[in-house]
Motif scaffolding. Structure first.
Motif, PDB file in Angstrom:
ATOM      1  N   ASP A   1      -7.937  -7.271   3.594  1.00  0.00           N
ATOM      2  CA  ASP A   1      -8.997  -6.730   4.452  1.00  0.00           C
ATOM      3  C   ASP A   1     -10.171  -7.698   4.565  1.00  0.00           C
TER       4      ASP A   1
ATOM      5  N   ARG B   1       0.831  -1.208   0.000  1.00  0.00           N
ATOM      6  CA  ARG B   1       0.000   0.000   0.000  1.00  0.00           C
ATOM      7  C   ARG B   1       0.868   1.263   0.000  1.00  0.00           C
TER       8      ARG B   1
ATOM      9  N   THR C   1      -6.987  -5.200  -0.903  1.00  0.00           N
ATOM     10  CA  THR C   1      -8.331  -5.335  -0.349  1.00  0.00           C
ATOM     11  C   THR C   1      -8.625  -6.772   0.081  1.00  0.00           C
ATOM     12  N   TYR C   2      -8.011  -7.742  -0.590  1.00  0.00           N
ATOM     13  CA  TYR C   2      -8.238  -9.139  -0.215  1.00  0.00           C
ATOM     14  C   TYR C   2      -7.728  -9.415   1.200  1.00  0.00           C
TER      15      TYR C   2
ATOM     16  N   ASP D   1      -4.198  -1.761  -5.333  1.00  0.00           N
ATOM     17  CA  ASP D   1      -5.129  -1.494  -4.235  1.00  0.00           C
ATOM     18  C   ASP D   1      -6.178  -2.611  -4.130  1.00  0.00           C
ATOM     19  N   GLY D   2      -6.576  -3.142  -5.282  1.00  0.00           N
ATOM     20  CA  GLY D   2      -7.521  -4.249  -5.279  1.00  0.00           C
ATOM     21  C   GLY D   2      -6.930  -5.493  -4.624  1.00  0.00           C
TER      22      GLY D   2
END
Length: 215
Positions: free
Chosen positions: A155, A126, A152-153, A148-149
């Motif tokens: 998260d 990030r 997200t995994y 960024d995608g």
């Protein structure tokens, strides 16, 4: 005519040619120095851009490797939740709650361990994603969205960890049920595909950047 030529010769003779030569030499030296400075700045920027792209590739690969174990635990949790569904009128949420109450605590401990191991890599990923905007690379927007995608995994798995480690939640609460539903719908295979797609986007961006810098 002869007088004019003589006057012109006198004018030329009156010029301090040594000073003219010195001034011209100084100006030439300044131009060379300015050109060298521009080249150095261009080379220094290119060097920093290459170092960034190298770091982004390494961070992407590290994150991908670190997410292997968490996604395995996601798959185990999904299997456990699904196995309880037939006993509860084929309700995915009821089956998930039964699994969480029975085995969620133990699964949460194991998942927390591998998530803590992966945390530095997602932080690094990030950080680089944000830093990349400074360089204003052509086409970096698509690369950043892909990176960024991928992050997200992490998260999403963290959300599963929270649910697994909270067997005493009020499962009739609408907000809790909405959170549980998002966790139940996680698909580890789709998450793996998403991470691979992110890797491809980073490699494509890197290839184009290298070509531009070394062309």
């Amino acid at each position: 005519m002869a007088g004019s030529e003589f006057s012109a010769l006198e004018s030329l003779a009156s010029v301090n040619w040594l000073e003219v030569i010195k001034t011209g030499a100084a100006a030439g030296t300044l131009l060379v120095a300015m050109s060298a400075l521009k080249n150095w700045k261009r080379q220094d920027r290119a060097k920093r851009e290459v170092e960034f792209v190298d770091s982004l590739i390494e961070a992407t690969h590290k994150f991908t490797a670190d997410m292997l174990a968490p996604l395995i635990y996601v798959q185990i949790a999904k299997i456990g939740m699904t196995s309880h569904v037939p006993q509860y009128n084929h309700s995915p949420l009821a089956g998930a709650v039964a699994y969480i109450k029975k085995d969620g605590g133990d699964q949460a401990k194991e998942l927390r361990r591998v998530m803590e191991e992966a945390q530095p890599s997602v932080i690094r990923l990030r950080s680089l994603s944000t830093k990349g905007q400074v360089f204003q690379f052509p086409g970096y927007g698509d690369c950043k969205r892909a990176v960024d995608g991928m992050a997200t995994y992490y998260d999403l798995v963290e959300a599963l960890l929270t649910v697994l480690g909270s067997p005493s939640w009020d499962w009739n609460n609408p907000d809790v049920q909405a959170h549980l539903r998002r966790v139940v719908e996680l698909d580890p295979d789709e998450m793996r595909k998403g991470i691979k797609a992110g890797n491809r986007a980073v490699l494509e961006f890197s290839r184009e950047t290298y070509q531009r810098l070394y062309a």
